[in-house]
Design an enzyme around this catalytic site. Sequence first.
Site, PDB file in Angstrom:
ATOM      1  N   LYS A  93     -21.587  -5.529   5.265  1.00  0.00           N
ATOM      2  CA  LYS A  93     -20.264  -6.121   5.119  1.00  0.00           C
ATOM      3  C   LYS A  93     -19.772  -6.664   6.456  1.00  0.00           C
ATOM      4  O   LYS A  93     -19.966  -6.029   7.501  1.00  0.00           O
ATOM      5  CB  LYS A  93     -19.293  -5.062   4.590  1.00  0.00           C
ATOM      6  CG  LYS A  93     -17.879  -5.541   4.318  1.00  0.00           C
ATOM      7  CD  LYS A  93     -17.051  -4.382   3.770  1.00  0.00           C
ATOM      8  CE  LYS A  93     -15.621  -4.764   3.513  1.00  0.00           C
ATOM      9  NZ  LYS A  93     -14.827  -3.619   2.983  1.00  0.00           N
ATOM     10  N   SER A 168     -12.275  -4.226  -0.964  1.00  0.00           N
ATOM     11  CA  SER A 168     -12.544  -5.322  -0.054  1.00  0.00           C
ATOM     12  C   SER A 168     -14.035  -5.601   0.142  1.00  0.00           C
ATOM     13  O   SER A 168     -14.400  -6.592   0.783  1.00  0.00           O
ATOM     14  CB  SER A 168     -11.893  -5.040   1.304  1.00  0.00           C
ATOM     15  OG  SER A 168     -12.452  -3.886   1.905  1.00  0.00           O
ATOM     16  N   SER A 192     -12.277   0.434  -1.554  1.00  0.00           N
ATOM     17  CA  SER A 192     -12.976  -0.827  -1.289  1.00  0.00           C
ATOM     18  C   SER A 192     -14.466  -0.814  -1.559  1.00  0.00           C
ATOM     19  O   SER A 192     -15.096  -1.869  -1.616  1.00  0.00           O
ATOM     20  CB  SER A 192     -12.727  -1.272   0.157  1.00  0.00           C
ATOM     21  OG  SER A 192     -11.397  -1.689   0.311  1.00  0.00           O
TER      22      SER A 192
END
Length: 473
Positions: A93, A168, A192
């Site tokens: 990420k 996220s 997330s």
Amino acid sequence: MLDTPRRATPMDQAPDLCRLGASALADGYARGAVSPVEVARAALARAEACHDETNAFVLIDADRALEQARASEARWRAGAPLSPVDGVPATIKDIVAVAGWPARYGSHATDPAPQAADAPAVARMRAAGLTFLGLTATPEFGWKAVTDGGTSGGVVNPWDRALTAGGSSGGAGAAAAFGAGVFHLGTDGGGSIRIPSAFCGICGIKPTFGRVAAFPASPFGTVAHLGPMTRRAEDMEAMLAVMAGRDLADWLQGEGRLPALSTEEFALDGARLGVWRTPPSGALDRDVAAAFDAALATLVDAGAELVEIELPMVSELLGIFKAHWYAGAAARLSTLDAQARAAVDPGMQAIAAEAERGSVVDYLAAVSARAAFGAAMDRLAEGLDLIVSPAVAVPPFKAGEEVPPGSGLPRWIEWAGFSYPINLSQQPAASMPMGRTRSGAPLGLQAIAGRGRDARVCAFARAWQALRPESFL
């Protein structure tokens, strides 16, 4: 489970090499039946296709991935792999440092220069010989549970492009569901990892805080965790074993004296499962409720004992979490100059401004209340084998929206009521496929254990997968 017709899945067009999990790949590498280079090429092509369809990546580095794959191939041929998962393709990420790649945190306000060193979890993945495909998308600074704005351009759901992939770690969720790699590193400060895992029909675990080292420390503090996202339960467990461990750069990790990770089995027959049905904020969607009831019936048929529970301090949890999360947003934006701050997502600016209007006394009161809640959750967990709940109270909704249209909710936090309390308590919690809505969108089942009992959560995920194999990609 809801009676829905068979519909296309994101994996339907995936090549065979992109369908294999870590164990099958390692077996193929060891026998010489498949090459890490072949797998890397297939995964890179799949990543490009995934990005074309969902906008999941902010960087795909084919040259570096193939270089790593060639080195892995040489090690397997010499009979000297760095680990049992050497050569398995992975993504990171865009909120976690990877040496040689930028870490933009999904924002144009950050420095585009390459990072000088790996974050601790990435360093462990590199030491295991993984092949890094690229960076997956996040909303700016990972501040919300949908992935749009900033550098991402907006990640859509691989099951239905009209829907959000969640956030996220939305880019990681889409990449995993699409078969663009096996291991996907996500972060979870209020859901997330678990929210996009549920929305994308995959597995993801937020480990016990401190299980995986984090450096630099998150501006959102000790609600923020790093963890794996994968299609299958066994891969989630294998990736966590690679990522976990002590690193002296992470002081918040403490001395790292959590129970060691080990492979366990979870016996559903006779298991005492706490059933958490009602989130502290937001409303439970009827499709989610129906799928959860069907999941509970499956667990009862397997011999589990269900115990209805309520979370302690339930009326206070939304305020406690907001105090922590909004202060983290303010801390992150305080590092930007006025011009850069003005260009950041207006929603993040708004919650930061709200935190700045508060007082230190109010914040410290929230810290004390959080400690009381965490202790109460430790006590609750002691009397149960696990707690189960929906992973998210709502199904995937329209892409580009922070909250479900027509819900009247002001912020994402309100609909994330099954996730953010467990960030406050720092317990391990995983989302795994639970079924689908009547229109075919994925839904997630959450399993929560006492702190340190990550292996138990992973064992439950494997047991659930054995009961519901048709729900897994």
